[in-house]
Design an enzyme around this catalytic site. Structure first.
Site, PDB file in Angstrom:
ATOM      1  N   TRP A  97      -5.181   2.087  10.273  1.00 47.60           N
ATOM      2  CA  TRP A  97      -5.433   1.966   8.843  1.00 47.60           C
ATOM      3  C   TRP A  97      -5.243   0.527   8.366  1.00 47.60           C
ATOM      4  CZ3 TRP A  97      -8.272   3.806   5.364  1.00 47.60           C
ATOM      5  CH2 TRP A  97      -8.059   3.505   4.018  1.00 47.60           C
ATOM      6  N   GLU A 115     -11.567   6.234   5.092  1.00 46.57           N
ATOM      7  CA  GLU A 115     -10.881   6.979   6.165  1.00 46.57           C
ATOM      8  C   GLU A 115     -11.849   7.220   7.322  1.00 46.57           C
ATOM      9  OE1 GLU A 115      -7.722   7.698   6.587  1.00 46.57           O
ATOM     10  OE2 GLU A 115      -6.924   7.410   4.566  1.00 46.57           O
ATOM     11  N   TYR A 154       0.850  -1.206   0.000  1.00 42.23           N
ATOM     12  CA  TYR A 154       0.000   0.000   0.000  1.00 42.23           C
ATOM     13  C   TYR A 154       0.882   1.251   0.000  1.00 42.23           C
ATOM     14  CZ  TYR A 154      -3.112   3.629   1.774  1.00 42.23           C
ATOM     15  OH  TYR A 154      -3.800   4.802   1.948  1.00 42.23           O
TER      16      TYR A 154
END
Length: 186
Positions: free
Chosen positions: A50, A42, A20
């Site tokens: 995350w 988000e 990522y």
């Protein structure tokens, strides 16, 4: 012998996180739907890490019809109940309802001739803001401004910290660390 890549410290050693970091985080994203999807994800991340969202991202995409705003905007109480029972996503009624509301706002903007990508990038006149590679921010005056504007439009889970993380993720801000191989790579 190949020298190992040095990444931003937050990327850690998880291969999913490293990929990522290497291929998505900080890459300027100019697709309206993808910008909206990232903003919604988000929002789901609020209070979590995350990597938790990243590990569930494909489940989120399936559950939310690949984040097609036209489909998500039509979700009913039955869909909310389905999502609350889906162990593959974060099961928060408030966050699910915020995503449905976010889809309606997205479509309303579009109906009025305002592309979400143009809106998102208007705050920087379409330019990527580059961090110095040393300073780590949780939020900035600009993320506060964007947050206020998004809240005024009716978006939820868009506080200044979430908005700043989103700005970094979608490349509005390039905040790679100075030692990172991606620092000023674009």
């Amino acid at each position: 012998m190949t020298k190992p890549k040095i990444r931003c410290s937050w990327a850690g050693s998880d291969p999913l996180y490293a990929d990522y970091h290497d291929t998505e985080w900080g890459v300027p994203l100019r697709d309206s739907r993808m910008l909206w999807e990232q903003l919604m994800l988000e929002g789901f991340q609020a209070g979590l890490s995350w990597i938790t969202i990243l590990r569930k991202r494909e489940n989120f995409r399936k559950a939310f019809k690949h984040f097609d705003p036209a489909k998500v905007a039509r979700f009913t109480e039955k869909d909310i109940e389905r999502l609350l029972g889906d162990e593959g996503i974060i099961r928060s009624r408030a966050k699910i309802e915020a995503t449905i509301q976010g889809a309606k706002i997205y479509l309303d903007m579009q109906a009025k001739g305002e592309e979400f990508a143009d809106y998102c990038w208007s705050f920087t006149q379409g330019k990527v803001l580059r961090g110095d590679g040393k300073t780590v921010h949780a939020q900035t005056p600009l993320s506060t401004t964007i947050s206020k504007d998004m809240k005024k439009r009716g978006f939820k889970f868009v506080g200044p910290t979430i908005v700043y993380a989103w700005m970094q993720a979608v490349g509005i801000v390039d905040d790679h660390a100075q030692a990172c191989f991606r620092f000023n790579a674009r």
